[in-house]
Design an enzyme around this catalytic site. Structure first.
Site, PDB file in Angstrom:
ATOM      1  N   CYS A 197      61.056 -43.755 -34.320  1.00 56.11           N
ATOM      2  CA  CYS A 197      61.717 -43.994 -35.627  1.00 56.11           C
ATOM      3  C   CYS A 197      61.463 -42.881 -36.633  1.00 56.11           C
ATOM      4  CB  CYS A 197      61.257 -45.326 -36.204  1.00 56.11           C
ATOM      5  SG  CYS A 197      61.585 -46.704 -35.107  1.00 56.11           S
ATOM      6  N   ASN A 215      67.376 -52.396 -37.180  1.00 59.08           N
ATOM      7  CA  ASN A 215      66.565 -51.187 -37.024  1.00 59.08           C
ATOM      8  C   ASN A 215      67.259 -50.252 -36.029  1.00 59.08           C
ATOM      9  OD1 ASN A 215      64.629 -49.285 -36.344  1.00 59.08           O
ATOM     10  ND2 ASN A 215      62.951 -50.759 -36.177  1.00 59.08           N
ATOM     11  N   HIS A 233      62.712 -45.677 -43.721  1.00 58.69           N
ATOM     12  CA  HIS A 233      63.152 -46.180 -42.415  1.00 58.69           C
ATOM     13  C   HIS A 233      63.421 -47.675 -42.552  1.00 58.69           C
ATOM     14  CE1 HIS A 233      63.441 -47.319 -38.328  1.00 58.69           C
ATOM     15  NE2 HIS A 233      62.237 -47.848 -38.251  1.00 58.69           N
TER      16      HIS A 233
HETATM   17  O1  UT7 Z   1      60.749 -49.346 -36.316  1.00 58.77           O
HETATM   18  C1  UT7 Z   1      59.459 -49.141 -35.830  1.00 58.77           C
HETATM   19  C2  UT7 Z   1      58.494 -50.041 -36.366  1.00 58.77           C
HETATM   20  N1  UT7 Z   1      58.782 -51.441 -36.146  1.00 58.77           N
HETATM   21  C3  UT7 Z   1      58.488 -52.248 -37.104  1.00 58.77           C
HETATM   22  O2  UT7 Z   1      58.120 -51.810 -38.150  1.00 58.77           O
HETATM   23  C4  UT7 Z   1      58.492 -53.748 -36.845  1.00 58.77           C
HETATM   24  C5  UT7 Z   1      57.209 -54.332 -37.388  1.00 58.77           C
HETATM   25  N2  UT7 Z   1      57.043 -55.761 -37.204  1.00 58.77           N
HETATM   26  C6  UT7 Z   1      57.824 -56.679 -37.822  1.00 58.77           C
HETATM   27  O3  UT7 Z   1      58.754 -56.343 -38.519  1.00 58.77           O
HETATM   28  C7  UT7 Z   1      57.439 -58.129 -37.701  1.00 58.77           C
HETATM   29  O4  UT7 Z   1      56.143 -58.240 -37.169  1.00 58.77           O
HETATM   30  C8  UT7 Z   1      58.429 -58.946 -36.817  1.00 58.77           C
HETATM   31  C9  UT7 Z   1      59.749 -59.097 -37.539  1.00 58.77           C
HETATM   32  C10 UT7 Z   1      58.622 -58.272 -35.489  1.00 58.77           C
HETATM   33  C11 UT7 Z   1      57.869 -60.354 -36.575  1.00 58.77           C
HETATM   34  O5  UT7 Z   1      57.606 -60.997 -37.802  1.00 58.77           O
HETATM   35  P1  UT7 Z   1      56.210 -61.728 -38.025  1.00 58.77           P
HETATM   36  O6  UT7 Z   1      56.277 -62.361 -39.346  1.00 58.77           O
HETATM   37  O7  UT7 Z   1      55.136 -60.718 -37.797  1.00 58.77           O
HETATM   38  O8  UT7 Z   1      56.231 -62.836 -36.914  1.00 58.77           O
HETATM   39  P2  UT7 Z   1      55.235 -63.059 -35.684  1.00 58.77           P
HETATM   40  O9  UT7 Z   1      55.421 -62.012 -34.645  1.00 58.77           O
HETATM   41  O10 UT7 Z   1      53.866 -63.268 -36.218  1.00 58.77           O
HETATM   42  O11 UT7 Z   1      55.783 -64.427 -35.109  1.00 58.77           O
HETATM   43  C12 UT7 Z   1      55.770 -65.626 -35.893  1.00 58.77           C
HETATM   44  C13 UT7 Z   1      56.407 -66.730 -35.082  1.00 58.77           C
HETATM   45  C14 UT7 Z   1      55.877 -66.830 -33.655  1.00 58.77           C
HETATM   46  O12 UT7 Z   1      55.773 -68.202 -33.319  1.00 58.77           O
HETATM   47  P3  UT7 Z   1      54.342 -68.947 -33.358  1.00 58.77           P
HETATM   48  O13 UT7 Z   1      53.485 -68.182 -32.396  1.00 58.77           O
HETATM   49  O14 UT7 Z   1      53.871 -68.820 -34.775  1.00 58.77           O
HETATM   50  O15 UT7 Z   1      54.689 -70.323 -32.941  1.00 58.77           O
HETATM   51  C15 UT7 Z   1      56.978 -66.205 -32.833  1.00 58.77           C
HETATM   52  O16 UT7 Z   1      57.026 -66.715 -31.521  1.00 58.77           O
HETATM   53  O17 UT7 Z   1      57.817 -66.512 -34.965  1.00 58.77           O
HETATM   54  C16 UT7 Z   1      58.210 -66.614 -33.596  1.00 58.77           C
HETATM   55  N3  UT7 Z   1      59.360 -65.717 -33.362  1.00 58.77           N
HETATM   56  C17 UT7 Z   1      60.627 -66.095 -33.548  1.00 58.77           C
HETATM   57  N4  UT7 Z   1      61.180 -67.270 -33.958  1.00 58.77           N
HETATM   58  C18 UT7 Z   1      62.520 -67.305 -34.062  1.00 58.77           C
HETATM   59  C19 UT7 Z   1      59.336 -64.420 -32.952  1.00 58.77           C
HETATM   60  N5  UT7 Z   1      60.588 -63.944 -32.880  1.00 58.77           N
HETATM   61  C20 UT7 Z   1      61.407 -64.978 -33.253  1.00 58.77           C
HETATM   62  C21 UT7 Z   1      62.804 -65.093 -33.367  1.00 58.77           C
HETATM   63  N6  UT7 Z   1      63.308 -66.263 -33.777  1.00 58.77           N
HETATM   64  N7  UT7 Z   1      63.638 -64.066 -33.113  1.00 58.77           N
END
Ligand code: UT7
Length: 333
Positions: A116, A290, A260
């Site tokens: 990225c 993204n 980004h």
């Molecule tokens: O471009 C290069 C760099 N990339 C980035 O900067 C991305 C960085 N990371 C992020 O933007 C965020 O961490 C994400 C958007 C990927 C995830 O958001 P989060 O608030 O960190 O969520 P999480 O991974 O902690 O997941 C929270 C919950 C989980 O369920 P439990 O374990 O709490 O029951 C996931 O399984 O959300 C669940 N989950 C979803 N639910 C519905 C994960 N993906 C989804 C989804 N729909 N698509």
């Protein structure tokens, strides 16, 4: 280095026509919902390439537009630098396909792999080549077909990404020191100890592509989202400081921040750290998701077209991605 030596002469974008909304994931049998995606990321929809739209074809569309706006013909391009995480093939570089496609017969052409952060890396390399006298006019293109490498069965990643390309014509600034227009500062950094937090484990020379890597899905992009999020905010904040210091500016001096576009929460945290209010931040992650290294040049092109960036605007750019890689740049237009 005495700056500015190079300025942005034209920008363009190449984005697939097909739009996929958050609601469309239901048809793939994915357990996700629109509200989760919007609340956690700010993404509403993204563009997805057809099979016959490739990294090269999107790059070519963006490049033609950037060259037209710069008033530069393909024969005037000395160097093509293409950043991508999704080369059309591993050898040779996608940049040479682009060179052939646009007819830039005099150019050298090579790819940059910095995920990225690729546009910031590409711009910095191009500026150095211009400074050294090797290059007069560079085409810096970022093109990504992320839909080809995401795991469409993994809801934690496939909802995040989109396809597209952005391009910039960067020219030697012959009146640079008088006009103070162009790249005022640049900063790049990497940390390879954290590579496995955002990566494709197989498909390269170490674990070559085979039927097995499709079965175990290790050829698709993997991300430890929460970890990446923390590092992204920290590193992008550091990068803002470094680019501002390099340009001898403060957050208040910046007219537009173009970060980004990975997640609106990362963007908000970065802007807050840099002391730049959200009304000065260009955000289009809601419409594109993204698009990896293409996100900044797509946003820049839109910001110029809409008048948010114009003659005299001072813009701060900041990126973070797999590697980890991060970087930043201040440009006066
Ligand atoms: O471009 C290069 C760099 N990339 C980035 O900067 C991305 C960085 N990371 C992020 O933007 C965020 O961490 C994400 C958007 C990927 C995830 O958001 P989060 O608030 O960190 O969520 P999480 O991974 O902690 O997941 C929270 C919950 C989980 O369920 P439990 O374990 O709490 O029951 C996931 O399984 O959300 C669940 N989950 C979803 N639910 C519905 C994960 N993906 C989804 C989804 N729909 N698509």
């Amino acid at each position: 280095m005495k700056r500015p030596v190079a300025y942005v002469a034209g920008t363009g974008k190449g984005v697939p026509a097909k739009v996929m909304t958050n609601h469309d994931f239901a048809a793939l049998g994915l357990e996700t919902d629109h509200n989760w995606i919007v609340e956690r990321t700010g993404i509403v929809e993204r563009h997805i390439a057809r099979d016959d739209e490739t990294t090269c074809t999107m790059a070519a569309e963006a490049s033609r537009e950037a060259m037209a706006k710069a008033g530069v013909g393909p024969g005037e391009i000395d160097c093509i630098i293409l950043s991508t995480a999704t080369p059309d093939r591993l050898l040779p570089a996608t940049a040479v396909d682009l060179q052939a496609e646009i007819g830039a017969t005099r150019a050298s052409a090579f790819d940059i792999s910095a995920a990225c952060s690729g546009w910031i890396y590409g711009m910095t390399v191009a500026e150095g080549l211009i400074q050294s006298g090797v290059v007069e006019t560079a085409l810096v293109v970022s093109a990504e077909k992320m839909s080809a490498i995401v795991d469409w069965k993994d809801r934690s990643t496939c909802v995040l990404f989109g396809d597209g390309a952005g391009a910039v014509v960067l020219k030697r600034n012959k009146t640079a020191h008088a006009s103070n227009k162009g790249i005022l500062s640049a900063f790049m950094r990497s940390d390879g100890t954290l590579a496995e937090l955002l990566w494709r484990p197989s498909g390269g020379a170490k674990v070559p592509f085979s039927a097995g890597v499709l079965d175990d899905r290790s050829t698709f992009l993997k991300m430890a989202g929460r970890e990446v999020f923390k590092h992204a905010v920290r590193s992008m904040s550091e990068a803002c400081d470094r680019a501002l210091d390099g340009a001898k500016l403060r957050g208040d001096d910046i007219d537009v921040l173009i970060p980004h576009q990975a997640n609106v929460r990362i963007i908000e945290a970065t802007a807050k750290y840099a002391n730049i209010s959200m009304d000065k931040v260009y955000v289009n992650v809601d419409r594109y998701g993204n698009t990896s290294s293409a996100s900044i040049p797509i946003a820049l092109d839109e910001a110029i077209v809409s008048g948010r960036v114009k003659e005299g605007t001072t813009a701060l750019f900041v990126a973070f991605g797999a590697g980890f890689t991060w970087g930043s740049m201040v440009i006066r237009f």
